[in-house]
Design a protein around this motif. Structure first.
Motif, PDB file in Angstrom:
ATOM      1  N   ARG A   1       0.860  -1.189   0.000  1.00  0.00           N
ATOM      2  CA  ARG A   1       0.000   0.000   0.000  1.00  0.00           C
ATOM      3  C   ARG A   1       0.892   1.234   0.000  1.00  0.00           C
ATOM      4  O   ARG A   1       1.815   1.344   0.793  1.00  0.00           O
ATOM      5  CB  ARG A   1      -0.880   0.015   1.240  1.00  0.00           C
ATOM      6  CG  ARG A   1      -1.740   1.252   1.366  1.00  0.00           C
ATOM      7  CD  ARG A   1      -2.402   1.348   2.731  1.00  0.00           C
ATOM      8  NE  ARG A   1      -3.068   0.135   3.111  1.00  0.00           N
ATOM      9  CZ  ARG A   1      -4.397  -0.024   3.128  1.00  0.00           C
ATOM     10  NH1 ARG A   1      -5.164   0.983   2.835  1.00  0.00           N
ATOM     11  NH2 ARG A   1      -4.927  -1.168   3.471  1.00  0.00           N
TER      12      ARG A   1
ATOM     13  N   SER B   1       0.348   5.366   0.252  1.00  0.00           N
ATOM     14  CA  SER B   1      -0.695   6.343   0.596  1.00  0.00           C
ATOM     15  C   SER B   1      -0.232   7.774   0.404  1.00  0.00           C
ATOM     16  O   SER B   1       0.961   8.071   0.439  1.00  0.00           O
ATOM     17  CB  SER B   1      -1.108   6.168   2.057  1.00  0.00           C
ATOM     18  OG  SER B   1      -1.613   4.880   2.279  1.00  0.00           O
TER      19      SER B   1
ATOM     20  N   THR C   1      -5.462  -1.215  -7.314  1.00  0.00           N
ATOM     21  CA  THR C   1      -6.703  -0.485  -7.127  1.00  0.00           C
ATOM     22  C   THR C   1      -6.434   0.737  -6.256  1.00  0.00           C
ATOM     23  O   THR C   1      -5.454   0.775  -5.520  1.00  0.00           O
ATOM     24  CB  THR C   1      -7.798  -1.380  -6.498  1.00  0.00           C
ATOM     25  OG1 THR C   1      -9.033  -0.685  -6.494  1.00  0.00           O
ATOM     26  CG2 THR C   1      -7.457  -1.782  -5.085  1.00  0.00           C
TER      27      THR C   1
ATOM     28  N   GLU D   1      -7.880   3.055  -3.217  1.00  0.00           N
ATOM     29  CA  GLU D   1      -8.783   2.999  -2.074  1.00  0.00           C
ATOM     30  C   GLU D   1      -8.879   4.401  -1.489  1.00  0.00           C
ATOM     31  O   GLU D   1      -7.869   5.086  -1.312  1.00  0.00           O
ATOM     32  CB  GLU D   1      -8.217   2.036  -1.029  1.00  0.00           C
ATOM     33  CG  GLU D   1      -8.986   2.025   0.269  1.00  0.00           C
ATOM     34  CD  GLU D   1      -8.275   1.204   1.326  1.00  0.00           C
ATOM     35  OE1 GLU D   1      -8.828   0.170   1.700  1.00  0.00           O
ATOM     36  OE2 GLU D   1      -7.184   1.618   1.755  1.00  0.00           O
ATOM     37  N   ARG D   2     -10.071   4.833  -1.201  1.00  0.00           N
ATOM     38  CA  ARG D   2     -10.292   6.133  -0.552  1.00  0.00           C
ATOM     39  C   ARG D   2     -10.866   5.841   0.830  1.00  0.00           C
ATOM     40  O   ARG D   2     -11.850   5.128   0.960  1.00  0.00           O
ATOM     41  CB  ARG D   2     -11.265   6.971  -1.367  1.00  0.00           C
ATOM     42  CG  ARG D   2     -11.490   8.339  -0.771  1.00  0.00           C
ATOM     43  CD  ARG D   2     -12.305   9.194  -1.675  1.00  0.00           C
ATOM     44  NE  ARG D   2     -11.418   9.613  -2.760  1.00  0.00           N
ATOM     45  CZ  ARG D   2     -11.832  10.094  -3.898  1.00  0.00           C
ATOM     46  NH1 ARG D   2     -13.105  10.216  -4.142  1.00  0.00           N
ATOM     47  NH2 ARG D   2     -10.969  10.469  -4.821  1.00  0.00           N
ATOM     48  N   GLN D   3     -10.224   6.393   1.857  1.00  0.00           N
ATOM     49  CA  GLN D   3     -10.684   6.139   3.220  1.00  0.00           C
ATOM     50  C   GLN D   3     -10.724   7.429   4.025  1.00  0.00           C
ATOM     51  O   GLN D   3     -10.003   8.381   3.728  1.00  0.00           O
ATOM     52  CB  GLN D   3      -9.782   5.114   3.905  1.00  0.00           C
ATOM     53  CG  GLN D   3      -8.336   5.491   3.905  1.00  0.00           C
ATOM     54  CD  GLN D   3      -7.458   4.404   4.484  1.00  0.00           C
ATOM     55  OE1 GLN D   3      -6.960   4.599   5.572  1.00  0.00           O
ATOM     56  NE2 GLN D   3      -7.287   3.313   3.786  1.00  0.00           N
TER      57      GLN D   3
ATOM     58  N   THR E   1     -10.485  12.844   3.522  1.00  0.00           N
ATOM     59  CA  THR E   1     -10.311  11.517   2.951  1.00  0.00           C
ATOM     60  C   THR E   1      -8.916  11.450   2.350  1.00  0.00           C
ATOM     61  O   THR E   1      -8.360  12.458   1.911  1.00  0.00           O
ATOM     62  CB  THR E   1     -11.354  11.199   1.855  1.00  0.00           C
ATOM     63  OG1 THR E   1     -11.249  12.173   0.830  1.00  0.00           O
ATOM     64  CG2 THR E   1     -12.750  11.172   2.411  1.00  0.00           C
TER      65      THR E   1
ATOM     66  N   GLU F   1      -6.308   8.959  -0.198  1.00  0.00           N
ATOM     67  CA  GLU F   1      -6.247   7.868  -1.151  1.00  0.00           C
ATOM     68  C   GLU F   1      -4.990   7.035  -0.948  1.00  0.00           C
ATOM     69  O   GLU F   1      -3.945   7.559  -0.568  1.00  0.00           O
ATOM     70  CB  GLU F   1      -6.247   8.395  -2.586  1.00  0.00           C
ATOM     71  CG  GLU F   1      -7.583   8.913  -3.020  1.00  0.00           C
ATOM     72  CD  GLU F   1      -7.599   9.306  -4.485  1.00  0.00           C
ATOM     73  OE1 GLU F   1      -6.524   9.397  -5.106  1.00  0.00           O
ATOM     74  OE2 GLU F   1      -8.695   9.510  -5.009  1.00  0.00           O
ATOM     75  N   SER F   2      -5.139   5.759  -1.208  1.00  0.00           N
ATOM     76  CA  SER F   2      -4.018   4.830  -1.185  1.00  0.00           C
ATOM     77  C   SER F   2      -4.091   3.969  -2.431  1.00  0.00           C
ATOM     78  O   SER F   2      -5.186   3.671  -2.922  1.00  0.00           O
ATOM     79  CB  SER F   2      -4.095   3.896   0.024  1.00  0.00           C
ATOM     80  OG  SER F   2      -4.034   4.606   1.225  1.00  0.00           O
TER      81      SER F   2
ATOM     82  N   ILE G   1      -3.324   0.274  -3.654  1.00  0.00           N
ATOM     83  CA  ILE G   1      -3.052  -1.057  -3.176  1.00  0.00           C
ATOM     84  C   ILE G   1      -2.639  -1.886  -4.383  1.00  0.00           C
ATOM     85  O   ILE G   1      -3.381  -1.970  -5.373  1.00  0.00           O
ATOM     86  CB  ILE G   1      -4.272  -1.664  -2.471  1.00  0.00           C
ATOM     87  CG1 ILE G   1      -4.642  -0.766  -1.280  1.00  0.00           C
ATOM     88  CG2 ILE G   1      -3.981  -3.088  -2.030  1.00  0.00           C
ATOM     89  CD1 ILE G   1      -5.924  -1.134  -0.612  1.00  0.00           C
TER      90      ILE G   1
END
Length: 71
Positions: free
Chosen positions: A11, A13, A50, A52-54, A61, A63-64, A66
């Motif tokens: 990952r 980020s 992909t 990923e937004r967390q 928020t 983004e990372s 992966i």
């Protein structure tokens, strides 16, 4: 279809500080490049990736990316 006997997931980020100060940031491409080149030297290949937004610290928020590697 290529078969792999081993998988690794990494990952990468966005910077948390830039997310807080600027409200948004970009993925660190140099860091991503460095990581992928390091694993490529060891025989790993990118199988899947992909974004990923967390949620980050309640209001932001982050983004990372992966990346799944196989060899």
């Amino acid at each position: 279809m290529e078969r792999y006997t081993e998988y690794k997931v990494i990952r990468v980020s966005e910077s948390g500080l830039a997310t807080i100060l600027l409200g948004a940031s970009v993925l660190p491409m140099k860091k991503l490049e460095k990581e992928l080149n390091k694993y490529a030297r060891d025989g790993w290949q990118v199988v899947f990736e992909t974004i990923e937004r967390q949620r980050y610290l309640l209001f932001w928020t982050r983004e990372s990316m992966i990346v799944t590697l196989g060899r």
